[in-house]
Design a protein around this motif. Structure first.
Motif, PDB file in Angstrom:
ATOM      1  N   ILE A 182      -3.142  -9.281  -7.032  1.00 52.17           N
ATOM      2  CA  ILE A 182      -3.531  -7.902  -6.643  1.00 52.17           C
ATOM      3  C   ILE A 182      -4.777  -8.053  -5.912  1.00 52.17           C
ATOM      4  O   ILE A 182      -5.902  -8.795  -6.482  1.00 52.17           O
ATOM      5  N   ILE A 183      -4.862  -7.474  -4.851  1.00 57.49           N
ATOM      6  CA  ILE A 183      -6.398  -7.342  -4.252  1.00 57.49           C
ATOM      7  C   ILE A 183      -6.706  -5.968  -4.295  1.00 57.49           C
ATOM      8  O   ILE A 183      -6.102  -5.089  -4.021  1.00 57.49           O
ATOM      9  N   THR A 184      -7.835  -5.698  -4.768  1.00 64.67           N
ATOM     10  CA  THR A 184      -8.504  -4.264  -4.534  1.00 64.67           C
ATOM     11  C   THR A 184      -9.801  -4.198  -3.375  1.00 64.67           C
ATOM     12  O   THR A 184     -10.208  -5.102  -3.443  1.00 64.67           O
ATOM     13  N   ALA A 187      -1.199 -12.430  -1.658  1.00 68.44           N
ATOM     14  CA  ALA A 187      -1.277 -11.261  -2.562  1.00 68.44           C
ATOM     15  C   ALA A 187       0.156 -10.581  -2.720  1.00 68.44           C
ATOM     16  O   ALA A 187       0.974 -10.925  -1.701  1.00 68.44           O
ATOM     17  N   SER A 188       0.175  -9.855  -3.626  1.00 72.28           N
ATOM     18  CA  SER A 188       1.552  -9.120  -3.584  1.00 72.28           C
ATOM     19  C   SER A 188       1.223  -7.311  -3.846  1.00 72.28           C
ATOM     20  O   SER A 188       2.148  -6.775  -3.363  1.00 72.28           O
ATOM     21  N   TRP A 189       0.109  -7.194  -4.016  1.00 67.75           N
ATOM     22  CA  TRP A 189      -0.313  -5.707  -4.036  1.00 67.75           C
ATOM     23  C   TRP A 189      -1.740  -5.626  -3.718  1.00 67.75           C
ATOM     24  O   TRP A 189      -2.379  -6.523  -3.750  1.00 67.75           O
ATOM     25  N   VAL A 190      -1.848  -4.412  -2.789  1.00 69.86           N
ATOM     26  CA  VAL A 190      -3.309  -4.197  -2.382  1.00 69.86           C
ATOM     27  C   VAL A 190      -3.528  -2.883  -2.446  1.00 69.86           C
ATOM     28  O   VAL A 190      -2.935  -1.779  -2.440  1.00 69.86           O
ATOM     29  N   ILE A 191      -4.668  -2.517  -3.248  1.00 71.93           N
ATOM     30  CA  ILE A 191      -5.274  -1.146  -3.633  1.00 71.93           C
ATOM     31  C   ILE A 191      -6.540  -0.918  -2.766  1.00 71.93           C
ATOM     32  O   ILE A 191      -7.558  -1.704  -2.971  1.00 71.93           O
TER      33      ILE A 191
END
Lengths: 322, 144
Positions: free
Chosen positions: A2-4, A137-141
């Motif tokens: 996950i990337i924030t 990445a699989s999710w980015v916030i």
């Protein structure tokens, strides 16, 4: 992974006081001594990164940082187990000040800096770094306001780049940066309504208005819209239905409201990325946010305690088939 | 203890196409003295330190003299640095990089650091992605 992304992170300095003295004439009267204080990295994405790391989820915090406060922020994140990948810029990272007065914990005083400007070269350097990070990445916030120099289409651009790689994007922002991002149809959207409940000419105050705004956003291709309704209540709108989640809690029990919203969103992503359904994710995230608001950061990262807190959470489906 | 338990989880890195000027900016602001060089997928392909840049700006016989007494003034060094500031760091980076896996043992890292006199070692996963760096102080802190 996950990337924030927190384009405008800050070092948050919190002071707890018995009584805040204002408007007095003599030094004795205007000097307020803090009973305790704390310094920590903060910002929407940063707070979610800290929560996820506490829950044992590998994640990388990105954004722009600079100066002495930038070093403080990055060291705090590393101490909390977050992998950092910030773009260094000229200037100075913001320092935000929160004052919490005894008995008024639910209405803290917050003073936020605007942040140093970011140059076009620095933005392009960040974009190159972001593209590299997307490769695993699989999710980015994407969370928070934008520093001076960064245009309103920034979140739109980051959403587009992530979606090209099939990555799910969450946007937690307000104003034009959020409105622009909607054109790229992120997976989940949560407007930040701390400063104003008006977003994109929509007044998000009543249940009716919130649901109507949610439906408008879903019609634009967004999968899930999450909107804060009350201090301990949120409404979630998807194409399949509308849910309201609430915590049965007294306002006087909520001592740490700053950042509780981010823990709530972190809880949603934690459950959704693990494949849980939206109802389960909602109850868990409200429990995590409430626990944080009651006891602060340390306990809200314990899975067992969050699950115990779920006993005070109610979930009602307002629209859609069961 | 595994490397992942002691390393600094930071992905500050640079691409080979970036300029010496950009590298100096990143090192100066981040307080680092070296950074890994990565490709478009964040896989490790090289390493560059401030020493590599200083070496590039000094005459080739610098190492033989082991001092700067032969340089008449700092302007000479400044001129040379200005000449190379737009060069891609690819020209000066180390291509033979000493690295470790994140699941290697700390003893292995200590051995490498002592034997090869290295201060910072990039840490990668088994797909060659950069996941952090391990420094001497990471090891020492762990031993205390």
């Amino acid at each position: 992974m996950i990337i924030t992304v927190t384009p405008n992170p800050a070092v948050n300095k919190i002071y707890w006081v018995d009584k805040l003295k204002v408007g007095s004439k003599t030094q004795d009267e205007f000097l307020t001594r803090a009973t305790r204080s704390a310094t920590s990295a903060s910002g929407k994405g940063v707070n979610i990164s800290i929560f996820l790391a506490g829950m044992g989820v590998e994640n990388v915090a990105m954004g722009f940082i600079s100066g002495h406060a930038g070093h403080l922020l990055i060291n705090d994140l590393r101490d909390k187990g977050v992998t950092t990948n910030f773009c260094w810029t000229s200037g100075e990272t913001c320092t935000n000040v929160t004052i919490i007065e005894r008995g008024k914990e639910h209405i803290p005083i917050q003073i936020d800096e605007s942040g140093s400007g970011v140059t076009t070269t620095e933005i392009e350097r960040f974009i190159r770094r972001y593209k590299r990070a997307l490769s695993r990445a699989s999710w980015v916030i994407l969370g928070g306001d934008l520093p001076p120099g960064v245009d309103d289409k920034f979140y739109y651009r980051l959403t587009e780049l992530a979606k090209e790689k099939g990555i799910k994007v969450v946007v937690n922002a307000t104003g034009q940066p959020l409105t622009q991002a909607l054109s790229a149809a992120p997976y989940l959207v949560k407007p930040d309504l701390r400063e104003s409940r008006i977003w994109d000419e929509m007044i998000l105050d009543t249940e009716e208005h919130i649901i109507s705004a949610g439906k408008r956003v879903i019609a634009m291709g967004v999968d899930t819209m999450l909107i804060s309704h009350k201090v301990a209540g949120d409404i979630l709108v998807t194409a399949a239905g509308v849910w309201e989640v609430k915590a049965r809690v007294e306002m006087s029990q909520l001592h740490h409201l700053i950042g509780a919203d981010d823990v709530f969103l972190g809880g949603m992503v934690y459950k959704l990325q693990a494949g849980e359904n939206v109802e389960e994710a909602l109850k868990f995230s409200m429990a995590a946010g409430t626990l944080y608001a009651k006891h602060g950061a340390s306990v809200c990262r314990e899975q067992e305690k969050i699950e115990q807190e779920m006993s005070i959470i109610t979930l009602e489906q307002l629209e859609g088939s069961q | 203890m595994k490397v992942r338990d002691i390393m600094t989880k930071d992905l500050t890195s640079i691409e080979k196409e970036m300029s010496v000027k950009e590298l100096v900016f990143i090192l100066n602001n981040s307080g680092k003295t070296s950074v890994p060089v990565v490709d478009a997928e964040e896989k490790l392909i090289g390493f560059i330190s401030e020493a590599d840049i200083i070496k590039a700006a000094l005459p080739g016989y610098f190492e033989l003299l082991n001092g700067v007494g032969f340089i008449p003034d700092m302007n000479q060094l400044s001129k040379k640095l200005a000449q190379i500031e737009d060069d891609a760091i690819e020209k000066y980076m180390q291509r033979e990089v000493v690295w470790v896996y994140d699941d290697d043992d700390d003893l292995q890292v200590a051995d490498l650091m002592i034997r090869k006199n290295i201060r910072t070692i990039p840490v990668i996963d088994h797909e060659s992605h950069l996941v952090g760096v391990v420094t001497r102080i990471n090891l020492v802190r762990q031993l205390l």
